[in-house]
Design a protein around this motif. Structure first.
Motif, mmCIF file in Angstrom:
data_model
loop_
_atom_site.group_PDB
_atom_site.id
_atom_site.type_symbol
_atom_site.label_atom_id
_atom_site.label_comp_id
_atom_site.label_asym_id
_atom_site.label_seq_id
_atom_site.Cartn_x
_atom_site.Cartn_y
_atom_site.Cartn_z
ATOM 1 N N ILE B 278 0.858 -1.184 0.000
ATOM 2 C CA ILE B 278 0.000 0.000 0.000
ATOM 3 C C ILE B 278 0.893 1.232 0.000
ATOM 4 N N THR B 279 0.583 2.162 -0.900
ATOM 5 C CA THR B 279 1.294 3.440 -0.883
ATOM 6 C C THR B 279 0.555 4.353 0.079
ATOM 7 N N PRO B 280 1.207 4.811 1.131
ATOM 8 C CA PRO B 280 0.474 5.622 2.095
ATOM 9 C C PRO B 280 0.054 6.951 1.482
ATOM 10 N N SER B 281 -1.201 7.281 1.671
ATOM 11 C CA SER B 281 -1.690 8.589 1.232
ATOM 12 C C SER B 281 -2.879 8.931 2.109
ATOM 13 N N SER B 282 -3.418 10.090 1.909
ATOM 14 C CA SER B 282 -4.490 10.495 2.806
ATOM 15 C C SER B 282 -5.696 11.011 2.039
ATOM 16 N N VAL B 283 -5.928 10.449 0.876
ATOM 17 C CA VAL B 283 -7.058 10.904 0.071
ATOM 18 C C VAL B 283 -8.312 10.170 0.539
ATOM 19 N N THR B 284 -9.357 10.902 0.776
ATOM 20 C CA THR B 284 -10.580 10.300 1.294
ATOM 21 C C THR B 284 -11.166 9.336 0.267
ATOM 22 N N GLY B 285 -11.375 8.130 0.704
ATOM 23 C CA GLY B 285 -12.072 7.167 -0.122
ATOM 24 C C GLY B 285 -11.210 6.438 -1.131
ATOM 25 N N ILE B 286 -9.992 6.886 -1.345
ATOM 26 C CA ILE B 286 -9.175 6.266 -2.385
ATOM 27 C C ILE B 286 -7.819 5.868 -1.794
ATOM 28 N N PHE B 287 -7.368 4.728 -2.176
ATOM 29 C CA PHE B 287 -5.989 4.386 -1.844
ATOM 30 C C PHE B 287 -5.336 3.722 -3.045
ATOM 31 N N SER B 288 -4.040 3.658 -3.018
ATOM 32 C CA SER B 288 -3.356 3.039 -4.151
ATOM 33 C C SER B 288 -2.496 1.885 -3.669
ATOM 34 N N LEU B 289 -2.331 0.966 -4.558
ATOM 35 C CA LEU B 289 -1.688 -0.295 -4.258
ATOM 36 C C LEU B 289 -0.621 -0.507 -5.322
ATOM 37 N N LYS B 290 0.530 -0.956 -4.905
ATOM 38 C CA LYS B 290 1.582 -1.256 -5.884
ATOM 39 C C LYS B 290 1.795 -2.753 -5.922
ATOM 40 N N VAL B 291 1.582 -3.336 -7.067
ATOM 41 C CA VAL B 291 1.829 -4.764 -7.246
ATOM 42 C C VAL B 291 2.857 -4.872 -8.363
ATOM 43 N N ASN B 292 4.035 -5.345 -8.005
ATOM 44 C CA ASN B 292 5.161 -5.313 -8.943
ATOM 45 C C ASN B 292 5.330 -3.908 -9.492
ATOM 46 N N ALA B 293 5.219 -3.752 -10.798
ATOM 47 C CA ALA B 293 5.388 -2.404 -11.346
ATOM 48 C C ALA B 293 4.045 -1.762 -11.660
ATOM 49 N N ILE B 294 2.959 -2.417 -11.256
ATOM 50 C CA ILE B 294 1.625 -1.916 -11.609
ATOM 51 C C ILE B 294 1.040 -1.156 -10.425
ATOM 52 N N THR B 295 0.474 -0.020 -10.720
ATOM 53 C CA THR B 295 -0.179 0.770 -9.681
ATOM 54 C C THR B 295 -1.691 0.635 -9.862
ATOM 55 N N ILE B 296 -2.388 0.309 -8.780
ATOM 56 C CA ILE B 296 -3.840 0.154 -8.850
ATOM 57 C C ILE B 296 -4.465 1.167 -7.902
ATOM 58 N N PHE B 297 -5.440 1.895 -8.405
ATOM 59 C CA PHE B 297 -6.181 2.833 -7.561
ATOM 60 C C PHE B 297 -7.516 2.214 -7.210
ATOM 61 N N ILE B 298 -7.834 2.202 -5.943
ATOM 62 C CA ILE B 298 -9.049 1.528 -5.480
ATOM 63 C C ILE B 298 -9.856 2.505 -4.642
ATOM 64 N N ARG B 299 -11.147 2.481 -4.875
ATOM 65 C CA ARG B 299 -12.031 3.308 -4.063
ATOM 66 C C ARG B 299 -12.768 2.416 -3.071
ATOM 67 N N VAL B 300 -12.975 2.934 -1.874
ATOM 68 C CA VAL B 300 -13.747 2.227 -0.865
ATOM 69 C C VAL B 300 -15.156 2.812 -0.883
ATOM 70 N N ILE B 301 -16.108 1.972 -1.228
ATOM 71 C CA ILE B 301 -17.491 2.455 -1.282
ATOM 72 C C ILE B 301 -18.207 1.874 -0.075
ATOM 73 N N GLY B 302 -18.418 2.657 0.934
ATOM 74 C CA GLY B 302 -19.128 2.269 2.167
ATOM 75 C C GLY B 302 -18.922 0.799 2.549
ATOM 76 N N GLU B 303 -19.110 0.442 3.691
ATOM 77 C CA GLU B 303 -19.212 -0.928 4.181
ATOM 78 C C GLU B 303 -18.160 -1.871 3.591
ATOM 79 N N GLY B 304 -17.000 -1.325 3.349
ATOM 80 C CA GLY B 304 -15.881 -2.180 2.963
ATOM 81 C C GLY B 304 -15.941 -2.739 1.550
ATOM 82 N N LYS B 305 -16.786 -2.168 0.718
ATOM 83 C CA LYS B 305 -16.807 -2.617 -0.676
ATOM 84 C C LYS B 305 -15.719 -1.863 -1.436
ATOM 85 N N LEU B 306 -15.006 -2.582 -2.266
ATOM 86 C CA LEU B 306 -13.891 -1.968 -2.986
ATOM 87 C C LEU B 306 -14.162 -1.975 -4.476
#
Lengths: 179, 984
Positions: B278-306
């Motif tokens: 996980i790349t630490p950041s502080s954006v509400t609702g969004i976090f980013s994940l680094k898998v190998n050389a790929i960056t994935i942006f994921i949003r958390v939609i209420g109740e732990g749905k991604l």
């Protein structure tokens, strides 16, 4: 022989040569005055002129000795100046030392010229010349000695090794603390 | 004889020399330059209120806090903290104080924002070591005061930002609590402290920010454990990874109720791609994940749905969130695409609604974007504009605004790890360098001005014109070689793996080169241990070749990691070639041999004690074979306290035939008893040092022969107990031993023990002497000692006639195996300063006397005559010794204020001092580097071989002309008078 030119060296600005011994009147431009007989005059003056010549030779020899002794005074004065200059290297002492070296050398070069005026087949110049040379050599020695006391003569080992490059090394060893 | 007379003149000169070498005020900046840097930015806080100057406060990896002008990137103020005072966090409180947390969270300081003066300092202690977090509660106002919440050393502190007083503190006793975040939900007086305990327990504390009262404590266990960083997606939701790195955990602690939601990463991205982070950041609702050389942006939609927003394999950097208006957040995203970078500013709640999209051309030599900091401003039409501060791979700092680079700072230069120099190209006919030259009129005008200055006729305006003319002299910054060798290129290698060429005239960057080949991920993962060597220095017969440098690095922390080589042309900055080696590189030994193209032979020693010869050419091997039996090397194992000597044996006996690889055998070893001695410093002579003569003439025309072996190693060992801080041991159990070891034979030539002394030892070795600096516990003072080593076996070679006729063996090659008899002389003195670095001046021929360059603890460089460190000093020197220049002995080395090389300047964070000889024998070039750079020219015995810079040529010219005219006039007059005399 040129007229009006000094032949006796110093002290005489000009001279007329009365001792013309030529007997032939034809050799002269102007004829002899009437009643003048050359032959009789020659006989009268010969004794006087010999005497004169001897006196002159004596005088020359005396002068030559005087000239030969002149560097001695110089030597004394030089010694005094050197003593005054001290033994540290600075402009004054270097100047004095070099003049002390230069004077005898230039004097020695001009030995012939100095004694030229006293040249005479009757005067023996060898003695004065030797004395002159010896005194000048003495002056030179004094100069060299002064040079040495100033430390400017390469007489020490340090003078010959001061620019000696470092010796080459056979082996080479390198290395650092690991990266 | 010429040399002797020259030396004699030199001696004359020295006798009139006084040891002070100072500078007039108007000479500052003529030959020296000073540049200020800050280092790689870790954290940036903008301060862009409507009033006052817009600025950004940054903290860097070089422990610098600086306030930069946002318009031009200049430094308003700057503080360099000590190397062990690492900055953990910065923020701005009550709009006028910069708060910094440093030293592992134990020191909290406030600096006044406009001028950088320190306002207060608080020391925060705690029961145990932990992560340190800094949080300024901006919306919690207590009497116009912002409360600063600091979590450090297992304790939570609330500190008043006005005076630094601790308002309350709260210990977290839970023995293994690893606090991850301190969160303040907006608009409340609460503070959440969340963390992991015992690797599988999630802990949440709710605390009243006003008084530190613990309101709630919840904990929940998760069997899978936790891994690495967490990302905060809302004030009451966290995202973390389980210990396998394959399942995403959404942790919600709403109203004190902790709930876990598990989502396997493979569910989101389809197939498993490997371990994620996980790349630490502080954006509400969004976090980013680094898998190998790929960056994935994921949003958390209420109740732990991604929900996956974007998946990209472009190199990406994300900023923290910036709140632009009530409840709205934006963040910046930078992606690399070829030679351009794409900057996008997105609102946190709408992924596709870009607020800004710009493409900016980026120099490839800057590498990747490492960090992004975003700030906004209001345009004249009331819409939002964004400016972005980016930190690049080469540690440079750039400000982007409106699709342009507004300014850039080359802060990589704050972390120089190695320096070498290169000559500039020779001036060729036809190359129009003459353009820079002033025309004749200008030249004359300049000199007339100078003349006016010397004759004190100049008005203040004229003086100013003279000064600016001197400073801007185009002569010193030309790109060609000069006669005196003052103009050179300083090739510096920075920690970021970038090479810079700096011009010695004005310090500008001529070229820079990021060592791409070393940074390719497939070639090298963690490049460390970079070093710089001169590879090719053409002179004489290889003039048409460009000089080049060799960069050696290692891929990884272990000694067996393979090495990489890179060859860089120093005229152009282009990489000529690069090699990924099959073997490791433990040591690099430049050999004193060069081939026909002036490439220096290098021996690379790998971890298995094999020697590899470079360049790999038949010619090199030919040269090498000739000297094969004379090449040795040594290795220092400071952990084991062993110094070993090695020699080459034969060609490698591996399965792959490699004629450039050689086996070695161990010749000798020096083992220091581990219970009483520990190696703390080693130093040797510089390979390129030139020594003029082997003899030292002492008083009364005596001679001493220096022992000038290049194969000498100075080693300092200290009692193991005394290798810590000064004062941690009593004088009785502390000692320091200095050795001089011949590295060919392993013979110890000299050993001296300093009882009651301890390190750190700084030493410098030059010619036949070594000077070292240490602390004397008995007298509580720093000391400097000098050891000079002389060859006694040559001492008898003093027969003048032998020397006159050259019948001596003083210059014949010598071998270390001949066991020369040596004597040493040493002396110790007190010294006031502790020091960071020590170096010695070096000149082209080694005739000029030497000065020690001492990098003091105050980050200045002090020049100290070597004559002060002469073991032949005595209390009452004789007349002859005085003439030789021996200074009467004093117990303290004098520090003459005028002999500070850096005059009024400071080279913050001083790391090293490098001296390079100029072509002019009297002059040496000095380069000091740290966070700042400083360069100057030094003449340890004054510039006896050149006229000074302010010499008035015009005055000389006019004098000559006047004299010639006078001669003519008097000649004519005398002729006339003589004629009249004759007619009389």
């Amino acid at each position: 022989m040129e007229k009006g030119k000094g032949v006796m060296g110093s002290g005489r600005r000009w001279a007329v040569d009365f001792s013309d011994n030529s007997t032939a009147p034809s050799s002269r431009d102007i004829p002899d005055p009437p009643g003048f007989s050359r032959a009789s005059m020659d006989q009268d003056d010969s004794a006087v002129s010999r005497q004169k010549k001897d006196a002159e030779a004596n005088w020359k020899a005396q002068k030559a000795w005087e000239v030969a002794q002149a560097p001695f005074k110089n030597l004394l004065m030089m010694g005094f100046m050197m003593w005054m200059a001290g033994s540290t290297v600075h402009l004054f002492s270097i100047g004095i030392t070099f003049s002390a070296l230069w004077q005898p050398i230039s004097a020695l070069q001009g030995v012939g010229k100095v004694f030229e005026p006293y040249k005479d087949n009757k005067v023996d110049l060898l003695g004065p010349k030797l004395l002159f040379i010896a005194l000048n050599l003495g002056g030179l020695a004094l100069g060299v000695w002064k040079l040495n006391t100033l430390g400017l003569l390469p007489t020490h080992a340090s003078d010959w090794v001061s620019s000696l490059p470092p010796a080459q090394e056979v082996e080479y060893s390198g290395g650092v603390i690991p990266l | 004889m010429a040399i002797r007379s020259f030396l004699f003149l030199l001696l004359l000169f020295f006798s009139s020399l006084n040891p002070i070498l100072s500078l007039y005020e108007d000479q500052v900046g003529l030959m020296d330059w000073h540049q200020q840097f800050i280092g790689k930015v870790k954290q940036a806080v903008f301060h862009t209120q409507k009033t006052g100057r817009k600025r950004v406060v940054v903290s860097t990896e070089e422990n610098v806090i600086a306030s930069l002008d946002l318009r031009h990137g200049e430094i308003f103020w700057r503080h360099v903290l000590a190397t062990n005072d690492v900055i953990d966090g910065i923020d701005i409180a009550i709009g006028k104080y910069v708060i910094t947390l440093s030293s592992g969270g134990s020191i909290l300081r406030a600096w006044n924002l406009p001028d950088g003066q320190m306002v207060w300092e608080s020391s925060l202690q705690g029961p145990k070591h932990s992560k340190s977090l800094l949080l300024v509660l901006t919306n919690l106002k207590v009497d116009k005061d912002n409360v600063v919440i600091v979590f450090t050393n297992g304790r939570l502190h609330a500190v008043s930002s006005i005076d630094g007083e601790v308002l309350w503190k709260k210990d977290f006793e839970a023995e293994s609590l690893d606090v991850q975040q301190v969160i303040q939900p907006p608009g409340s007086d609460l503070v959440y402290v969340v963390g992991f305990a015992a690797s599988s327990q999630f802990e949440m504390y709710q605390i009243n920010a006003r008084n530190g009262e613990l309101l709630k404590h919840e904990s929940a266990a998760f069997s899978g454990g936790f891994l690495g960083e967490v990302s905060l997606v809302s004030s009451e939701t966290l995202v973390a990874l389980d210990s396998t790195g394959s399942i995403l955990l959404t942790i919600s602690f709403h109203n004190g109720k902790i709930s876990f939601q598990q989502t396997p990463i493979s569910n989101l991205v389809g197939d498993s791609l490997g371990p994620a982070a996980i790349t630490p950041s502080s954006v509400t609702g969004i976090f980013s994940l680094k898998v190998n050389a790929i960056t994935i942006f994921i949003r958390v939609i209420g109740e732990g749905k991604l929900e996956v927003l974007e998946k990209t394999n472009l190199k990406t950097a994300v900023s923290d969130a910036l709140s632009i208006s009530e409840g709205k957040q934006a963040f910046a995203l930078i992606q690399h695409a070829g030679s351009e970078i794409h900057l996008t500013v997105k609102p946190a709640d709408d992924w596709d609604g870009n607020l800004l999209k710009e493409s900016i051309k980026m120099d490839r030599q800057r590498g990747l974007v490492h960090k992004v900091f975003i700030n906004n401003y209001i345009r004249t039409d009331r819409s939002y504009g964004f400016r972005v501060l980016i930190v690049m791979e080469d540690h440079s700092l750039l400000l982007l605004q409106q699709g342009e680079i507004v300014w850039s700072r080359e802060d990589g230069l704050a972390s120089i790890i190695d320096v070498t120099t290169s000559e500039l190209p020779v001036e060729k006919d036809g190359v129009s360098v003459a353009k820079v030259e002033h025309n004749l009129f200008e030249w004359l005008k300049g000199h007339m001005l100078k003349l006016k200055g010397t004759l004190m006729l100049a008005s203040p305006e004229d003086m100013a014109a003279i000064q600016s003319m001197r400073l801007k002299s185009s002569e010193k910054s030309k790109m060609t070689r000069d006669h005196n060798g003052f103009r050179k290129l300083l090739i510096v290698l920075t920690r970021a793996g970038k090479l810079f060429a700096l011009h010695t005239g004005d310090g500008r960057i001529v070229w820079s080169h990021l060592l791409q080949s070393l940074h390719k991920p497939q070639a090298c993962q963690h490049l460390i241990g970079l070093n710089l060597y001169q590879w090719q220095v053409p002179h004489h017969h290889a003039m048409d070749e460009n000089p080049s440098v060799l960069v050696v690095g290692r891929c990884g922390p272990s000694l067996d990691a393979p090495g990489v080589l890179s060859f860089v042309d120093t005229y152009t900055g282009k990489e000529l070639s690069s090699l990924s080696l099959a073997h490791s590189v433990a040591q690099v030994i430049p050999l004193p041999y060069t081939d026909s193209t002036e490439q220096r032979l290098h021996l690379l020693i790998d971890a298995d004690q094999h020697a590899h010869l470079y360049p790999k050419t038949p010619e090199a091997i030919g040269i090498f074979q000739r000297e094969f039996s004379n090449i040795y090397w040594y290795s220092v194992e400071d952990d084991n306290g062993i110094i070993k000597g090695h020699a080459l044996k034969s060609k490698c006996t591996s399965e792959v035939a490699d004629e450039f690889c050689f086996d070695s055998r161990e010749l000798w070893s020096v083992v220091f008893p581990s219970e009483s001695e520990k190696i703390i410093a080693t130093v040797t002579r510089k390979l390129n040092e030139v020594v003029h003569t082997q003899a030292k003439v002492i008083a009364d025309q005596d001679v001493m022969y220096k022992y000038l072996s290049r194969n000498l190693l100075f080693v300092a060992t200290a009692a193991p107990k005394a290798s810590g801080e000064i004062g941690s041991v009593t004088p009785e159990e502390s000692w320091l031993v200095a050795y001089l070891i011949d590295t060919v034979t392993g013979r110890i030539l000299h050993r001296v023990t300093h009882h009651g002394s301890q390190g750190p030892v700084h030493a410098v070795f030059s010619e036949n002497w070594v000077v070292y600096h240490y602390f004397n516990l008995r007298v509580h003072r720093y000391e400097m000692s000098v050891i000079e080593i002389y060859d006694q076996s040559r001492a008898d070679d003093k027969d003048v006639w032998k020397l006159v006729l050259g019948k001596h063996n003083l210059t014949s090659p010598i071998s270390s195996y001949s066991r020369p008899e040596v004597i040493t002389k040493s002396q110790s003195y007190f010294f006031t300063h502790s020091l960071k670095s020590i170096a010695v001046t070096s000149t082209a021929k080694g005739i000029t006397s030497k000065q020690l360059l001492i990098g003091t603890i105050g980050d200045q460089v002090l020049a100290l005559d070597k004559r002060f460190l002469d073991p032949r000093r005595s209390v009452n020197p004789t007349q002859a010794e005085k003439e030789e220049g021996i200074i009467p002995l004093t117990d303290l080395l004098p520090i003459i204020p005028q002999s500070y090389v850096t005059h009024a300047l400071r080279v913050e964070g001083l790391q090293g001092i490098v001296t390079v000889p100029a072509k002019l024998e009297s002059t040496t070039l000095v380069f000091a580097h740290g966070v700042d750079l400083f360069f100057t020219q030094l003449a340890p015995s004054r510039t006896y071989d050149s006229l000074t810079e302010d010499f008035s040529y015009a005055l000389l010219l006019i004098t000559i002309v006047a004299l010639v005219a006078a001669i003519f006039v008097t000649w004519i007059l005398s002729e006339r008078k003589e004629l009249q005399e004759k007619w009389r």
